[in-house]
Design a protein around this motif. Structure first.
Motif, PDB file in Angstrom:
ATOM      1  N   ASP A   4       6.321 -14.697   5.446  1.00 46.56           N
ATOM      2  CA  ASP A   4       5.062 -14.670   4.700  1.00 46.56           C
ATOM      3  C   ASP A   4       4.385 -13.312   4.913  1.00 46.56           C
ATOM      4  OD1 ASP A   4       2.650 -15.134   3.444  1.00 46.56           O
ATOM      5  OD2 ASP A   4       1.987 -16.670   4.850  1.00 46.56           O
ATOM      6  N   PHE A   5       4.657 -12.363   4.006  1.00 46.04           N
ATOM      7  CA  PHE A   5       4.099 -11.018   4.148  1.00 46.04           C
ATOM      8  C   PHE A   5       2.579 -11.035   4.095  1.00 46.04           C
ATOM      9  CE2 PHE A   5       8.410  -9.967   2.948  1.00 46.04           C
ATOM     10  CZ  PHE A   5       8.673  -8.852   3.712  1.00 46.04           C
ATOM     11  N   GLU A   6       2.009 -11.553   3.023  1.00 41.24           N
ATOM     12  CA  GLU A   6       0.556 -11.492   2.868  1.00 41.24           C
ATOM     13  C   GLU A   6      -0.152 -12.366   3.895  1.00 41.24           C
ATOM     14  OE1 GLU A   6      -0.152 -12.025  -1.347  1.00 41.24           O
ATOM     15  OE2 GLU A   6       0.322  -9.916  -1.698  1.00 41.24           O
ATOM     16  N   GLY A   7       0.514 -13.439   4.361  1.00 47.92           N
ATOM     17  CA  GLY A   7      -0.048 -14.260   5.427  1.00 47.92           C
ATOM     18  C   GLY A   7      -0.103 -13.527   6.753  1.00 47.92           C
ATOM     19  N   SER A   8       0.544 -12.365   6.816  1.00 43.40           N
ATOM     20  CA  SER A   8       0.513 -11.550   8.027  1.00 43.40           C
ATOM     21  C   SER A   8      -0.753 -10.703   8.095  1.00 43.40           C
ATOM     22  CB  SER A   8       1.743 -10.644   8.086  1.00 43.40           C
ATOM     23  OG  SER A   8       2.907 -11.427   8.104  1.00 43.40           O
ATOM     24  N   SER A   9      -1.517 -10.673   7.012  1.00 44.01           N
ATOM     25  CA  SER A   9      -2.788  -9.949   7.016  1.00 44.01           C
ATOM     26  C   SER A   9      -3.782 -10.698   7.898  1.00 44.01           C
ATOM     27  CB  SER A   9      -3.341  -9.842   5.592  1.00 44.01           C
ATOM     28  OG  SER A   9      -2.510  -9.047   4.783  1.00 44.01           O
ATOM     29  N   ALA A  45      -4.494  -6.079  10.531  1.00 44.60           N
ATOM     30  CA  ALA A  45      -3.412  -5.685   9.619  1.00 44.60           C
ATOM     31  C   ALA A  45      -3.711  -6.182   8.214  1.00 44.60           C
ATOM     32  CB  ALA A  45      -2.087  -6.258  10.092  1.00 44.60           C
ATOM     33  N   GLU A  46      -3.281  -5.376   7.245  1.00 49.50           N
ATOM     34  CA  GLU A  46      -3.375  -5.772   5.834  1.00 49.50           C
ATOM     35  C   GLU A  46      -2.023  -5.492   5.196  1.00 49.50           C
ATOM     36  OE1 GLU A  46      -6.668  -4.916   2.684  1.00 49.50           O
ATOM     37  OE2 GLU A  46      -5.215  -3.266   2.636  1.00 49.50           O
ATOM     38  N   VAL A  47      -1.409  -6.526   4.661  1.00 50.53           N
ATOM     39  CA  VAL A  47      -0.112  -6.399   4.017  1.00 50.53           C
ATOM     40  C   VAL A  47      -0.279  -6.804   2.561  1.00 50.53           C
ATOM     41  CG1 VAL A  47       2.304  -7.103   4.039  1.00 50.53           C
ATOM     42  CG2 VAL A  47       1.021  -7.030   6.192  1.00 50.53           C
ATOM     43  N   LYS A  48       0.191  -5.961   1.654  1.00 51.38           N
ATOM     44  CA  LYS A  48       0.097  -6.247   0.219  1.00 51.38           C
ATOM     45  C   LYS A  48       1.468  -6.186  -0.431  1.00 51.38           C
ATOM     46  CE  LYS A  48      -4.610  -4.698  -0.602  1.00 51.38           C
ATOM     47  NZ  LYS A  48      -5.465  -3.813  -1.369  1.00 51.38           N
ATOM     48  N   ASP A  49       1.735  -7.150  -1.282  1.00 51.55           N
ATOM     49  CA  ASP A  49       2.958  -7.181  -2.073  1.00 51.55           C
ATOM     50  C   ASP A  49       2.730  -6.319  -3.306  1.00 51.55           C
ATOM     51  OD1 ASP A  49       5.117  -7.774  -3.727  1.00 51.55           O
ATOM     52  OD2 ASP A  49       5.090  -9.923  -3.242  1.00 51.55           O
ATOM     53  N   LEU A  50       3.481  -5.238  -3.448  1.00 50.64           N
ATOM     54  CA  LEU A  50       3.331  -4.327  -4.582  1.00 50.64           C
ATOM     55  C   LEU A  50       4.311  -4.656  -5.710  1.00 50.64           C
ATOM     56  CD1 LEU A  50       3.002  -1.013  -2.535  1.00 50.64           C
ATOM     57  CD2 LEU A  50       1.159  -2.478  -3.394  1.00 50.64           C
ATOM     58  N   GLY A  51       5.122  -5.700  -5.513  1.00 48.62           N
ATOM     59  CA  GLY A  51       6.118  -6.083  -6.506  1.00 48.62           C
ATOM     60  C   GLY A  51       7.430  -5.356  -6.284  1.00 48.62           C
ATOM     61  N   ASP A  52       8.502  -5.895  -6.841  1.00 46.63           N
ATOM     62  CA  ASP A  52       9.837  -5.300  -6.751  1.00 46.63           C
ATOM     63  C   ASP A  52      10.263  -5.067  -5.300  1.00 46.63           C
ATOM     64  OD1 ASP A  52      12.241  -4.364  -7.865  1.00 46.63           O
ATOM     65  OD2 ASP A  52      11.530  -2.283  -7.835  1.00 46.63           O
ATOM     66  N   ASN A  53       9.940  -6.025  -4.395  1.00 51.29           N
ATOM     67  CA  ASN A  53      10.294  -5.951  -2.973  1.00 51.29           C
ATOM     68  C   ASN A  53       9.672  -4.754  -2.252  1.00 51.29           C
ATOM     69  OD1 ASN A  53      11.838  -8.301  -2.629  1.00 51.29           O
ATOM     70  ND2 ASN A  53      13.594  -7.322  -3.588  1.00 51.29           N
TER      71      ASN A  53
END
Length: 141
Positions: A4-9, A45-53
């Motif tokens: 969970d990338f964004e859940g890591s924020s 920490a702030e993690v954002k999904d920018l699309g396309d992995n």
């Protein structure tokens, strides 16, 4: 469950470490310092999904900031809190986010970091450096 990338924020605080974590820190070129002080550190920490992995990662700790962007499966350049630059490849293996540094210290030191979300509010980071392996466990505040 995939990583969970964004859940890591959020804000994380180290709650537990392996007994050999001071040796891990030294192997990574950092001061082992006082293990008790490590337990007082909070990391934002702030993690954002920018699309396309592709993902962006920003973090603040003890007045220091860093920010990096990476695409899964592609080697990229990362800058750490001290301003050191190194090459790294991030992948997802099962439920884990894995970072492989083929030349962590510029002298051939190979490092593998694995981040595992053990539950919604707990993350375990394992460092494998040659034969040395240690870990930290952080709780989301």
């Amino acid at each position: 469950m995939p990583f969970d990338f964004e859940g890591s924020s959020g804000t994380w605080k180290v709650m537990k470490t392996s007994d050999n974590y001071p040796q891990v820190m030294q192997k990574l070129g950092m001061s082992a310092g006082d293990p008790e002080k490590l337990m007082q550190i909070e990391v934002w920490a702030e993690v954002k999904d920018l699309g396309d992995n592709k993902y962006s990662f920003k973090s603040k700790m003890m007045g220091l900031e860093m920010g990096n962007t990476f695409k899964l499966g592609e080697e990229c350049e990362e800058t750490d809190f001290a301003g050191n630059k190194r090459r790294v490849t991030f992948t997802v293996e099962g439920d884990d986010l894995v970072a492989v540094y083929p030349n962590y210290d510029g002298q051939g030191l190979q490092v593998r970091q694995t981040r595992t979300r053990t539950d919604q509010n707990t993350m375990r980071m394992t460092h494998k450096i040659d034969e040395l392996e240690g870990w930290t466990e952080a709780k989301k505040m």
